[in-house]
Motif scaffolding. Structure first.
Motif, short mmCIF file in Angstrom:
data_model
loop_
_atom_site.label_atom_id
_atom_site.label_comp_id
_atom_site.label_asym_id
_atom_site.label_seq_id
_atom_site.Cartn_x
_atom_site.Cartn_y
_atom_site.Cartn_z
N VAL A 360 -0.24 1.64 -1.23
CA VAL A 360 -1.16 2.36 -2.13
C VAL A 360 -2.53 2.51 -1.48
N LEU A 361 -3.01 1.45 -0.85
CA LEU A 361 -4.33 1.50 -0.22
C LEU A 361 -4.36 2.47 0.96
N GLN A 362 -3.27 2.54 1.70
CA GLN A 362 -3.23 3.39 2.89
C GLN A 362 -3.01 4.86 2.55
N GLU A 363 -2.12 5.13 1.59
CA GLU A 363 -1.72 6.50 1.32
C GLU A 363 -2.36 7.10 0.07
N GLY A 364 -2.98 6.26 -0.76
CA GLY A 364 -3.62 6.79 -1.96
C GLY A 364 -2.64 7.32 -2.99
N GLU A 365 -1.42 6.80 -3.01
CA GLU A 365 -0.42 7.21 -3.99
C GLU A 365 0.48 6.03 -4.30
N LEU A 366 1.10 6.08 -5.48
CA LEU A 366 1.98 4.99 -5.91
C LEU A 366 3.27 5.57 -6.47
N GLN A 367 4.23 4.69 -6.65
CA GLN A 367 5.50 5.07 -7.26
C GLN A 367 5.83 4.04 -8.32
N ARG A 368 6.03 4.53 -9.54
CA ARG A 368 6.34 3.63 -10.65
C ARG A 368 7.69 2.92 -10.42
N VAL A 369 7.83 1.79 -11.08
CA VAL A 369 9.12 1.09 -11.06
C VAL A 369 10.16 1.99 -11.72
N GLY A 370 11.26 2.23 -11.00
CA GLY A 370 12.31 3.11 -11.52
C GLY A 370 12.03 4.57 -11.29
N GLY A 371 10.91 4.92 -10.67
CA GLY A 371 10.56 6.31 -10.44
C GLY A 371 11.06 6.79 -9.09
N THR A 372 11.03 8.11 -8.91
CA THR A 372 11.50 8.71 -7.66
C THR A 372 10.44 9.55 -6.98
N LYS A 373 9.38 9.87 -7.71
CA LYS A 373 8.34 10.72 -7.14
C LYS A 373 7.03 9.95 -7.02
N PRO A 374 6.37 10.05 -5.88
CA PRO A 374 5.06 9.39 -5.75
C PRO A 374 3.99 10.15 -6.55
N LYS A 375 2.94 9.43 -6.92
CA LYS A 375 1.86 10.02 -7.71
C LYS A 375 0.52 9.71 -7.04
N LYS A 376 -0.26 10.78 -6.83
CA LYS A 376 -1.57 10.60 -6.21
C LYS A 376 -2.53 9.93 -7.20
N ILE A 377 -3.31 9.00 -6.68
CA ILE A 377 -4.33 8.34 -7.51
C ILE A 377 -5.62 8.21 -6.70
N ASP A 378 -6.72 8.12 -7.43
CA ASP A 378 -8.03 7.95 -6.80
C ASP A 378 -8.66 6.67 -7.36
N VAL A 379 -8.37 5.57 -6.70
CA VAL A 379 -8.81 4.26 -7.20
C VAL A 379 -9.50 3.50 -6.07
N ARG A 380 -10.62 2.91 -6.40
CA ARG A 380 -11.26 1.98 -5.46
C ARG A 380 -10.87 0.56 -5.84
N VAL A 381 -10.46 -0.23 -4.86
CA VAL A 381 -9.98 -1.59 -5.12
C VAL A 381 -11.04 -2.61 -4.69
N ILE A 382 -11.33 -3.52 -5.61
CA ILE A 382 -12.14 -4.70 -5.29
C ILE A 382 -11.25 -5.91 -5.53
N ALA A 383 -11.07 -6.73 -4.52
CA ALA A 383 -10.22 -7.91 -4.63
C ALA A 383 -11.08 -9.17 -4.59
N ALA A 384 -10.56 -10.24 -5.14
CA ALA A 384 -11.29 -11.51 -5.15
C ALA A 384 -10.32 -12.67 -5.04
N THR A 385 -10.77 -13.75 -4.44
CA THR A 385 -9.92 -14.94 -4.32
C THR A 385 -10.78 -16.17 -4.06
N ASN A 386 -10.25 -17.33 -4.48
CA ASN A 386 -10.90 -18.60 -4.15
C ASN A 386 -10.15 -19.31 -3.03
N ARG A 387 -9.14 -18.63 -2.47
CA ARG A 387 -8.32 -19.22 -1.41
C ARG A 387 -8.76 -18.69 -0.04
N ASN A 388 -8.35 -19.40 1.00
CA ASN A 388 -8.66 -19.00 2.37
C ASN A 388 -7.55 -18.08 2.86
#
Length: 550
Positions: A360-388
């Protein structure tokens, strides 16, 4: 004769000039006065009948001479002065006296206590306000050394000594002899040689400021309600709420967050549990253009069972699995389209989901579970963790390619114990929120605030917030003290380590505790150094590092 700074001459009993100095010579601008009769030198020479004073005139200028006696009875010493200059000196002297009276009036009528000492700490002057603040007559201080006052228990610590040591303005907060909190600000008076000549200390009773603050809160209460209602109507109830950036570290972090708010790339927020990673992520969203067209969607990757997390993130089509909605369901990525998706606890993702997230991060599209067609999305991701995550990559628990994809702009939030400048402002913020939420009016005493400031806070901001709410709702009295603390906190004796932490941090906690105890017991850095068996410069450096004041 030449040692006299004003015109002087010696006459014999016939008024003949015997000697004169350079100052006198400047009056007449002549080098040949010896042997002349003084009556022929000046156009007028009028002795006063009342005293040994002579009035003289030379080239339209008036002079006054005072006659003195010499060992030789036949000789007379005359010391003179230009009457115009004399008048100016008298005027300047009068103005100086008026200025001194004005300064005395200003000092005496100041609402704050003013305390002036010389370079040795001896009290030179103070005002009546100090009587109100300390309940001790101002005359008691005059002539006494601040070290003697400390020894007698009148003063707890001396800001004067700190100013003399550091040669700069110093402020400290402490309880006075009457038990009230006061703020003392000492400022040096530096002479031309760069040495401290005097120290002027301003003393303000903080109890008055606290009362003013309470009145200000009361007056602005209606205005605060309007602001909160506006935030609610904008559907952003958390906008800029709960953010404290008094410490330099947090100022830098939030300045960085503001600068990268509209740089459309991934951000990885690192930090212990409870440091406010979600608050920072929301701040980035609020200050980005995405807040105008999209939503801030938060997903806790560690709180959703792994078997459900995929459908929650990417959605599913109709009939994708047993119990699925007949119409299908969009996932969090689709809900965050045009906005920001905050993936908290990203380290809990399974390797299988890591692969799908990377796509999703590389191609900017996702595929739903059970789906067959990818869908374009425009999302910025912010991730967080307390682990190394880097260690997880080395151990094969986290994909290296996903790690570098997320780690484009890493921001590490320090734990609360490393940014203690934020603690007391946070205490006040959380207390105000709790008071408003439960319609109460609780406050903390000086010792409890000191505990908040130096406690280790393994749970960081979340632990601080929870403890404040717990104290506020379980304590009967309006004024909360150390005795109201839960037993597990009282047993900690200000600082505790109840979890595994880096050895360096554990050493610093112990070191700070020992220095704090020593600062309370001893009067100066030399005594502390002797007691702790180290050098005085080391003690000075450590006290400065931990912001411990004598």
């Amino acid at each position: 004769m030449e040692g006299i700074p004003i015109p002087a001459l010696i006459l014999d009993d016939n008024n003949i000039v015997l000697h004169y100095n350079k100052s006198f010579n400047k009056i007449l601008k002549s080098n040949n006065l010896h042997g002349l009769n003084i009556l022929n030198v000046f156009s007028t020479w009028t002795p006063s009948t009342e005293s040994k004073i002579i009035y003289a005139e030379y080239r339209d200028k008036n002079y006054i001479f005072l006659e003195g006696f010499l060992s030789n009875p036949k000789h007379r010493l005359l010391i003179g002065q230009d009457t115009e200059e004399l008048s100016m000196l008298r005027k300047e002297n009068k103005e100086l006296k008026n200025l001194n009276r004005e300064l005395d009036a200003i000092i005496e009528n100041s609402y704050d206590g003013i305390y002036i000492t010389d370079k040795n700490g001896k009290t030179l002057k103070t005002n009546s306000a100090i009587e109100r603040i300390t309940s001790i007559p101002k005359e008691y201080y005059i002539g006494k050394n601040v070290n003697d006052l400390i020894g007698r228990g009148i003063l707890k610590n001396s800001v004067t000594n700190k100013v003399l040591e550091l040669k700069r303005t110093v402020s400290v907060v402490q309880k006075n002899y009457a038990g009230n909190e006061t703020i003392l600000t000492g400022s040096p008076v530096i002479n031309e040689q760069g040495e401290v000549e005097k120290v002027i200390t301003n003393i303000r009773d903080l109890s008055d400021l606290n009362e003013l603050q309470a009145e200000l809160v009361k007056v602005n209460k209606l205005n605060d309600k309007y602001k909160k209602e506006l935030n609610r109507l904008r559907n952003k109830p958390d906008k800029l709420m709960g953010i404290i950036t008094k410490s330099e570290q947090m100022k830098i972090i939030y300045d960085t967050a503001l600068r990268i708010a509209n740089i459309d790339t991934t951000v990885l927020i690192l930090g212990e549990t409870g440091v406010g990673k979600d608050v920072l992520a929301n701040y980035i969203f609020t200050n980005s253009s995405r807040s105008q067209g999209g939503e801030f969607v938060k997903v806790n990757c560690g709180a959703i069972p792994p078997e459900l997390l995929e459908s929650e993130l990417f959605g599913y089509e109709s009939g994708a699995f047993t119990g699925a909605n007949n119409k299908g369901k969009p996932g969090m990525f689709e809900m965050a389209d045009k906005g920001i998706l905050f993936l908290d606890e990203i380290g809990e993702l399974s390797l299988q989901l890591q692969v799908k997230l990377l796509r999703v991060l590389q191609e900017g599209e996702l595929q739903r579970v059970g789906g067959t067609k990818p869908k374009k999305i425009d999302v910025r991701v912010i991730a967080a963790t307390n682990r190394n995550l880097k260690n997880m990559v080395e151990n094969g628990e986290f994909r290296e390619d996903l790690y570098y994809r997320l780690n484009v702009i890493p921001i590490k939030i320090p734990p609360l114990r490393e940014r203690r400048d934020d603690i007391l402002p946070m205490v006040q913020l959380f207390l105000d929120q709790v008071n408003e939420k439960y319609k109460i009016n609780k406050n903390f005493n000086y010792d409890l605030k000191n505990f908040f400031l130096y406690y280790y806070w393994p749970g960081n901001i979340r632990e601080l917030s929870n403890l404040i709410e717990r104290l506020a709702v379980t304590t009967y009295e309006e004024f909360i003290t150390m005795e109201d603390l839960p037993i597990e906190y009282r047993q900690s004796n200000d600082v505790t380590i109840n979890s595994i932490v880096p050895l360096k941090e554990a050493v610093e906690v112990a070191e700070k505790k020992v220095l704090t105890l020593a600062a309370e017991k001893y009067d100066n850095t030399y005594e502390i150094a002797k007691a702790l068996e180290t050098s005085q410069p080391t003690i000075v450096r450590k006290l400065k590092k931990y912001k411990i004041f004598l």
